[in-house]
Design a protein around this motif. Structure first.
Motif, PDB file in Angstrom:
ATOM      1  N   ASP A 187      33.360 -49.321  -5.776  1.00  0.00           N
ATOM      2  CA  ASP A 187      33.276 -50.196  -6.942  1.00  0.00           C
ATOM      3  C   ASP A 187      32.736 -51.566  -6.549  1.00  0.00           C
ATOM      4  O   ASP A 187      33.134 -52.130  -5.514  1.00  0.00           O
ATOM      5  CB  ASP A 187      34.654 -50.367  -7.587  1.00  0.00           C
ATOM      6  CG  ASP A 187      35.223 -49.046  -8.088  1.00  0.00           C
ATOM      7  OD1 ASP A 187      34.458 -48.057  -8.146  1.00  0.00           O
ATOM      8  OD2 ASP A 187      36.422 -49.004  -8.416  1.00  0.00           O
ATOM      9  N   LEU A 188      31.858 -52.097  -7.377  1.00  0.00           N
ATOM     10  CA  LEU A 188      31.303 -53.433  -7.187  1.00  0.00           C
ATOM     11  C   LEU A 188      31.564 -54.259  -8.436  1.00  0.00           C
ATOM     12  O   LEU A 188      31.437 -53.760  -9.561  1.00  0.00           O
ATOM     13  CB  LEU A 188      29.795 -53.375  -6.921  1.00  0.00           C
ATOM     14  CG  LEU A 188      29.304 -52.452  -5.802  1.00  0.00           C
ATOM     15  CD1 LEU A 188      27.784 -52.494  -5.716  1.00  0.00           C
ATOM     16  CD2 LEU A 188      29.929 -52.831  -4.467  1.00  0.00           C
ATOM     17  N   ILE A 189      31.929 -55.514  -8.250  1.00  0.00           N
ATOM     18  CA  ILE A 189      32.126 -56.439  -9.362  1.00  0.00           C
ATOM     19  C   ILE A 189      30.923 -57.375  -9.410  1.00  0.00           C
ATOM     20  O   ILE A 189      30.724 -58.195  -8.509  1.00  0.00           O
ATOM     21  CB  ILE A 189      33.430 -57.249  -9.191  1.00  0.00           C
ATOM     22  CG1 ILE A 189      34.639 -56.312  -9.172  1.00  0.00           C
ATOM     23  CG2 ILE A 189      33.572 -58.276 -10.310  1.00  0.00           C
ATOM     24  CD1 ILE A 189      35.957 -57.022  -8.881  1.00  0.00           C
ATOM     25  N   ILE A 190      30.116 -57.238 -10.461  1.00  0.00           N
ATOM     26  CA  ILE A 190      28.902 -58.049 -10.597  1.00  0.00           C
ATOM     27  C   ILE A 190      29.084 -58.978 -11.789  1.00  0.00           C
ATOM     28  O   ILE A 190      29.079 -58.540 -12.942  1.00  0.00           O
ATOM     29  CB  ILE A 190      27.657 -57.163 -10.783  1.00  0.00           C
ATOM     30  CG1 ILE A 190      27.509 -56.206  -9.587  1.00  0.00           C
ATOM     31  CG2 ILE A 190      26.410 -58.023 -10.948  1.00  0.00           C
ATOM     32  CD1 ILE A 190      26.320 -55.275  -9.689  1.00  0.00           C
ATOM     33  N   ARG A 191      29.261 -60.243 -11.491  1.00  0.00           N
ATOM     34  CA  ARG A 191      29.465 -61.236 -12.546  1.00  0.00           C
ATOM     35  C   ARG A 191      28.140 -61.936 -12.847  1.00  0.00           C
ATOM     36  O   ARG A 191      27.445 -62.388 -11.937  1.00  0.00           O
ATOM     37  CB  ARG A 191      30.512 -62.255 -12.113  1.00  0.00           C
ATOM     38  CG  ARG A 191      31.030 -63.102 -13.265  1.00  0.00           C
ATOM     39  CD  ARG A 191      32.182 -63.978 -12.847  1.00  0.00           C
ATOM     40  NE  ARG A 191      32.707 -64.711 -13.983  1.00  0.00           N
ATOM     41  CZ  ARG A 191      33.604 -65.678 -13.895  1.00  0.00           C
ATOM     42  NH1 ARG A 191      34.087 -66.010 -12.702  1.00  0.00           N
ATOM     43  NH2 ARG A 191      34.028 -66.299 -14.972  1.00  0.00           N
ATOM     44  N   ALA A 192      27.788 -62.012 -14.122  1.00  0.00           N
ATOM     45  CA  ALA A 192      26.497 -62.567 -14.530  1.00  0.00           C
ATOM     46  C   ALA A 192      26.420 -64.053 -14.213  1.00  0.00           C
ATOM     47  O   ALA A 192      27.263 -64.839 -14.651  1.00  0.00           O
ATOM     48  CB  ALA A 192      26.275 -62.330 -16.021  1.00  0.00           C
ATOM     49  N   ARG A 193      25.425 -64.425 -13.442  1.00  0.00           N
ATOM     50  CA  ARG A 193      25.146 -65.832 -13.152  1.00  0.00           C
ATOM     51  C   ARG A 193      23.737 -66.151 -13.635  1.00  0.00           C
ATOM     52  O   ARG A 193      23.522 -66.461 -14.785  1.00  0.00           O
ATOM     53  CB  ARG A 193      25.280 -66.095 -11.645  1.00  0.00           C
ATOM     54  CG  ARG A 193      26.671 -65.825 -11.094  1.00  0.00           C
ATOM     55  CD  ARG A 193      27.713 -66.779 -11.630  1.00  0.00           C
ATOM     56  NE  ARG A 193      28.997 -66.621 -10.960  1.00  0.00           N
ATOM     57  CZ  ARG A 193      30.094 -67.297 -11.280  1.00  0.00           C
ATOM     58  NH1 ARG A 193      30.064 -68.175 -12.271  1.00  0.00           N
ATOM     59  NH2 ARG A 193      31.225 -67.087 -10.624  1.00  0.00           N
ATOM     60  N   GLU A 194      22.785 -66.039 -12.709  1.00  0.00           N
ATOM     61  CA  GLU A 194      21.379 -66.222 -13.039  1.00  0.00           C
ATOM     62  C   GLU A 194      20.582 -65.116 -12.362  1.00  0.00           C
ATOM     63  O   GLU A 194      21.083 -64.400 -11.498  1.00  0.00           O
ATOM     64  CB  GLU A 194      20.885 -67.601 -12.573  1.00  0.00           C
ATOM     65  CG  GLU A 194      21.598 -68.772 -13.238  1.00  0.00           C
ATOM     66  CD  GLU A 194      21.102 -70.116 -12.727  1.00  0.00           C
ATOM     67  OE1 GLU A 194      20.083 -70.133 -12.013  1.00  0.00           O
ATOM     68  OE2 GLU A 194      21.724 -71.137 -13.038  1.00  0.00           O
ATOM     69  N   GLY A 195      19.324 -64.975 -12.761  1.00  0.00           N
ATOM     70  CA  GLY A 195      18.456 -64.012 -12.107  1.00  0.00           C
ATOM     71  C   GLY A 195      18.914 -62.585 -12.302  1.00  0.00           C
ATOM     72  O   GLY A 195      19.214 -62.147 -13.417  1.00  0.00           O
ATOM     73  N   PHE A 196      19.011 -61.836 -11.191  1.00  0.00           N
ATOM     74  CA  PHE A 196      19.312 -60.412 -11.244  1.00  0.00           C
ATOM     75  C   PHE A 196      20.624 -60.114 -11.965  1.00  0.00           C
ATOM     76  O   PHE A 196      20.689 -59.217 -12.823  1.00  0.00           O
ATOM     77  CB  PHE A 196      19.363 -59.840  -9.823  1.00  0.00           C
ATOM     78  CG  PHE A 196      20.085 -58.525  -9.735  1.00  0.00           C
ATOM     79  CD1 PHE A 196      19.471 -57.349 -10.133  1.00  0.00           C
ATOM     80  CD2 PHE A 196      21.397 -58.468  -9.274  1.00  0.00           C
ATOM     81  CE1 PHE A 196      20.145 -56.134 -10.067  1.00  0.00           C
ATOM     82  CE2 PHE A 196      22.077 -57.261  -9.203  1.00  0.00           C
ATOM     83  CZ  PHE A 196      21.446 -56.094  -9.604  1.00  0.00           C
ATOM     84  N   SER A 197      21.703 -60.814 -11.605  1.00  0.00           N
ATOM     85  CA  SER A 197      23.011 -60.493 -12.179  1.00  0.00           C
ATOM     86  C   SER A 197      23.018 -60.672 -13.695  1.00  0.00           C
ATOM     87  O   SER A 197      23.632 -59.882 -14.420  1.00  0.00           O
ATOM     88  CB  SER A 197      24.105 -61.352 -11.532  1.00  0.00           C
ATOM     89  OG  SER A 197      23.857 -62.729 -11.744  1.00  0.00           O
TER      90      SER A 197
END
Length: 512
Positions: free
Chosen positions: A325-335
């Motif tokens: 499992d990966l936690i990807i929190r939206a910031r800028e760019g790809f995420s």
């Protein structure tokens, strides 16, 4: 006709001080040799210390308050520093040694200084590529993780860029432009210098945080092109360019042959502009993947930044979960792009991804590792065998484990909680600092966890909480999160160690 003179004015090598200039230029090679040998000697000392400690695991029963205070001081952090005092001292000594090599006896003439900058820069080039490799021999030799080596990599890079700028500017001033553009060795130097400077300025903390894709592309392409440019620039640089090239080629070859996998992943939308990505080893091609708690992987989502690779900590234990499992929190760019795409696709959407890794070395002091000291149920008596002098006597007791995280830093601490919290050998305390409780949907939260909501409770006194829990009995502390939280944990552990408590600390802070 002979080779044209490269200098704009009088050739300094043929002037009244020509012999002295030549002697000082040649002396620079000796200085660079001593500098390189000094770095290798330090590496040798660290390697011997690491392997003696690991193989023999000696820990003497007689405590030294002076040593404890020194250890505590080295682990602590000053208010404005990004690293602990031990690493700060290491970086300071390395920087001082590099400046000595750069300027000692080299300020006699600008041309002497330019040659010195060049030779020290190429010595550091070899070190730079070895430190920056994911598969670095230094990890095996010293036990330092990639994250530890990356701190040295960034400082080494900054010093190399500084030397390159001075080297390039002086020769651009002294050499004729028509000579530079018509000779391959000078153009190779210009290309290498330009790429080093470009890589250096694109590696700022702000650039890595806000435009990781640009940073990564410049870093990869610049590193690939600059090595042959350095090699063809000057014969003295060739051995160091070969070392750098070997480190770069080995690292990339191992990644391609062993680390890269095509895998299917499922997305789940979570609060806090977050996507939980689950990757199944069963869908991995050409081979299944495995991982250990505390490691991280680089992931590329096909169709969303197909040529971008981004690092994320693995938020699940291989012994407690069937998926990575990966936690990807939206910031800028790809995420941010991936979050928008996942929201549009809805929960349960399936994506194709390329991963490489996992990377990261387990802490040798981690509970359950073979180097843990034996615990005895009774002290030695006249009828029982004497305990080995290298070990402490300890009554049978639980090993304390303190896991502290802030926000997405829970991706690092949660896998340890999954493995340790139901084990009767461990007394586990889990602190997770989040803005509000809706973030708990990221993981499976139970009643044993201390979830601290800053919007309701304010900011916790993490340093005091660390001291309170870890102060009684052997304790392993692991933390990941925002820098102020990590500083508080480090300073709390530093105070405990200074007072003689048996505490080990593992900090996970990424500098990509």
């Amino acid at each position: 006709m002979g080779e044209p003179d490269p200098f704009r004015g009088d050739n300094p090598f043929y002037g009244p001080d020509g012999d002295e200039i030549i002697d000082r230029v040649l002396a620079g090679r000796s200085v660079a040799t001593v500098y390189g040998l000094a770095l290798l000697s330090v590496l040798g000392i660290v390697t011997v210390h690491h392997w003696v400690s690991r193989l023999f695991n000696l820990r003497w029963s007689r405590k030294s308050s002076r040593i404890d205070k020194i250890r505590g001081f080295l682990i602590s952090r000053s208010p404005k520093s990004e690293v602990n005092r031990g690493m700060s001292i290491t970086l300071l000594l390395y920087t001082a040694a590099t400046f000595a090599a750069l300027f000692y006896g080299a300020c006699y003439h600008p041309v002497v200084l330019a040659f010195r900058m060049g030779i020290v820069a190429v010595v550091n080039t070899a070190l730079l590529y070895v430190l920056g490799a994911k598969h670095s021999p230094l990890t095996l030799l010293t036990g330092w993780t990639y994250e530890n080596l990356n701190v040295l990599h960034r400082i080494s890079g900054a010093l190399t860029v500084l030397a390159t700028i001075i080297h390039t500017v002086i020769f651009l001033v002294y050499y004729r432009l028509d000579y530079i553009v018509t000779h391959s060795w000078t153009m190779a130097g210009v290309i290498a210098g330009f790429l080093y400077i470009l890589i250096g300025f694109s590696s700022s903390k702000r650039m890595r945080a806000t435009a990781y894709e640009i940073f990564y592309a410049i870093h990869l392409a610049g590193s690939f092109i600059s090595i042959p440019a350095v090699f063809f620039h000057y014969p003295t640089a060739r051995p160091f360019a070969l070392v750098a090239g070997a480190a770069f080629a080995y690292d990339r070859a191992v990644r391609i042959l062993l680390d890269y996998r095509l895998v299917q992943c499922t997305s789940r939308i979570a609060p806090g502009d977050t996507v939980i990505v689950q990757l199944s080893p069963k869908t991995s091609w050409p081979r299944p993947f495995t991982w250990a708690k505390g490691q991280h992987v680089f992931i590329t989502i096909i169709g969303c930044g197909t040529f971008e690779s981004h690092p994320f900590t693995i938020a699940s234990s291989p012994n407690a979960s069937e998926t990575m499992d990966l936690i990807i929190r939206a910031r800028e760019g790809f995420s941010k792009r991936f979050y928008d795409q996942a929201v549009q696709a809805g929960d349960g959407a399936i994506f194709k991804a390329i991963i490489h890794g996992p990377y990261g070395v387990e802490d040798i002091h981690m509970p359950g590792k073979q180097n843990t000291l034996p615990q005895h149920t009774q002290p030695p008596t006249e009828t029982s065998p004497l305990l080995p002098v290298a070990h402490d006597y300890r009554p049978l007791q639980k090993t304390k484990v303190l896991l502290i995280s802030g926000g997405a830093g829970v991706a690092f601490t949660y896998p340890f909680y999954q493995e340790f919290h139901n084990n009767p050998q461990f007394d586990v305390q889990f602190l997770w600092v989040v803005p509000h409780r809706s973030f708990c949907e990221w993981i499976c939260v139970d009643d044993k966890m201390n979830v601290w909501e800053t919007r309701e409770q304010g900011r916790p006194n993490v340093e005091e909480m660390t001291i309170s829990f870890a102060g009684n009995g052997p304790c392993w502390v692991a933390a990941c999160g925002p820098d102020p939280l990590l500083r508080a944990v480090q300073n709390g552990v530093a105070k405990l160690i200074s007072d003689g408590h048996d505490v080990h600390l593992h900090i996970e802070a990424f500098g990509w």
